[in-house]
Design an enzyme around this catalytic site. Structure first.
Site, PDB file in Angstrom:
ATOM      1  N   CYS A 139       0.832  -1.207   0.000  1.00  0.00           N
ATOM      2  CA  CYS A 139       0.000   0.000   0.000  1.00  0.00           C
ATOM      3  C   CYS A 139       0.866   1.256   0.000  1.00  0.00           C
ATOM      4  O   CYS A 139       1.393   1.662   1.037  1.00  0.00           O
ATOM      5  CB  CYS A 139      -0.936  -0.013   1.218  1.00  0.00           C
ATOM      6  SG  CYS A 139      -1.980   1.441   1.313  1.00  0.00           S
ATOM      7  N   CYS A 142      -0.417   4.115   2.173  1.00  0.00           N
ATOM      8  CA  CYS A 142      -0.165   3.907   3.603  1.00  0.00           C
ATOM      9  C   CYS A 142       1.303   4.169   3.943  1.00  0.00           C
ATOM     10  O   CYS A 142       1.615   4.784   4.953  1.00  0.00           O
ATOM     11  CB  CYS A 142      -0.466   2.465   4.019  1.00  0.00           C
ATOM     12  SG  CYS A 142      -1.979   1.781   3.358  1.00  0.00           S
ATOM     13  N   ASP A 143       2.213   3.671   3.116  1.00  0.00           N
ATOM     14  CA  ASP A 143       3.610   3.588   3.536  1.00  0.00           C
ATOM     15  C   ASP A 143       4.594   4.429   2.724  1.00  0.00           C
ATOM     16  O   ASP A 143       5.759   4.540   3.104  1.00  0.00           O
ATOM     17  CB  ASP A 143       4.062   2.117   3.498  1.00  0.00           C
ATOM     18  CG  ASP A 143       3.247   1.262   4.471  1.00  0.00           C
ATOM     19  OD1 ASP A 143       2.890   1.784   5.540  1.00  0.00           O
ATOM     20  OD2 ASP A 143       2.949   0.097   4.148  1.00  0.00           O
TER      21      ASP A 143
END
Ligand code: NDP
Length: 315
Positions: A139, A142-143
């Protein structure tokens, strides 16, 4: 099916990610006495991530597993009945709807909220699992932030990979993009954007052989599947964007889905093709797939359920 093993509930929630727990919080507060079965991975996909910095309300960020403990505690405090168990079969032919748990008992429910999520597909490399959370991620939204100014790689050639490569290109110095064929599957407009972004470097006909690094991601070894030529590229982050698999198998034949198995909901609602059965979170969302959007759709499902049960005079 033996009647003695059937339990009757008002509102059954299947799945324990942000969608399921949020539905449980709202349903419990509306006195629907929800029963939630957590499934095989209590807490869902967030339990295999590390730091979450984009969920509102946590100004200092939070570890994914810890956040899911908070979700669970909040749902339990509101009175949701949270149970460990996996939905193994359903019978949605008539009301009340029947859901089998762990292949051994049946629940009869006036309304069902399906929030079984989706699972990222992985390449299947040993190094990919070992370094998951240590530079390997499925992701980018997300990261990606953790790799600001660094070199990263992404594998995949669909719309998700294209979107994530573009997202990463705004944060990272270089995005190495590995594509296994000589063309991309992504829509033309996304392909053009990727190919016109100067810091995205595309490698056609390329397979990922191994991600290298002892305790964190340090490099990746790739191979051109036409020429056999191998090379090693130093990177800090490796993103896998080869698609997701919605966890919807047990609902096939009952609930309308698209060809990939994502449950179809009536736009602007959580309603499925069957009255009284609602869907929330990633099992019905292949576009956004964020904890916060899943939580929002869990709230929608609980509100839709409440309206449905009250119209039927059941709550
Ligand atoms: P897709 O299934 O569309 O694409 C998966 C990609 O991963 C393909 O390019 C495939 O390669 C590649 N791939 C699969 N397995 C491997 C492997 N083992 N090694 C290397 N590469 C691999 O998944 P997406 O998640 O991209 O998209 C799912 C759906 O969601 C699509 O319908 C998409 O259009 C939609 N979507 C729409 C968005 C939007 O409209 N904004 C955003 C994101 C998704 P190959 O092409 O060779 O099979």
């Amino acid at each position: 099916m033996a009647e003695s093993s059937v339990e009757k509930v008002h509102c059954l929630i299947i799945g324990s990610g942000p969608a399921g727990y949020t539905a449980a919080i709202y349903a419990a507060r509306a006195n629907m006495k929800p029963v939630l079965y957590q499934g095989i991975q209590p807490g869902g996909q967030l339990t295999i991530t590390t730091e979450v910095e984009n969920y509102p309300g946590y100004p200092d960020g939070i570890q994914g597993p810890e956040m899911m403990v908070h979700f669970e505690k909040q749902a339990a405090r509101m009175g949701a009945d949270i149970r460990f168990g996996l939905a193994t079969k359903v019978d949605f032919s008539k009301q009340p709807y029947r859901v089998e748990i762990d292949e051994e008992k049946w629940i009869e429910a006036d309304a069902v909220i399906i929030s079984t999520g989706a699972s990222a597909k992985w390449l299947g490399l040993e190094s990919e699992q070992r370094l998951n959370g240590f530079g390997v991620s499925a992701c980018a939204v997300c990261d990606g932030f953790f790799f600001r100014g660094k070199e990263v790689a992404i594998v995949g050639a669909g719309d998700t990979a294209a979107e994530e490569a573009l997202y990463l290109s705004k944060l990272c110095s270089t995005v190495h993009m590995f594509i296994r064929r000589d063309q991309m599957r992504a829509s033309k407009v996304m392909q053009d954007r990727v190919q016109n972004t100067s810091n995205i470097k595309i490698y056609w006909n390329t397979d990922t052989e191994e991600i290298l690094g002892e305790h964190k991601t340090e490099a990746v070894r790739i191979k051109n599947n036409k020429t056999g030529e191998e090379q090693t590229i130093a990177i800090s982050g490796f993103f896998v964007a080869i698609g997701h698999q919605p966890n919807s198998d047990i609902f096939k034949g009952w609930i309308d889905m698209d060809e990939a198995g994502y449950i179809k909901t009536v736009p602007g609602s959580s309603k499925t093709n069957i009255e009284g059965i609602f869907a929330a979170g990633d099992v019905q969302d292949k576009i956004y797939r964020q904890a916060v959007t899943a939580a929002g759709s869990g709230c929608m499902a609980a509100l839709d359920t409440e309206r449905y049960l009250s119209a039927k005079g059941l709550v």
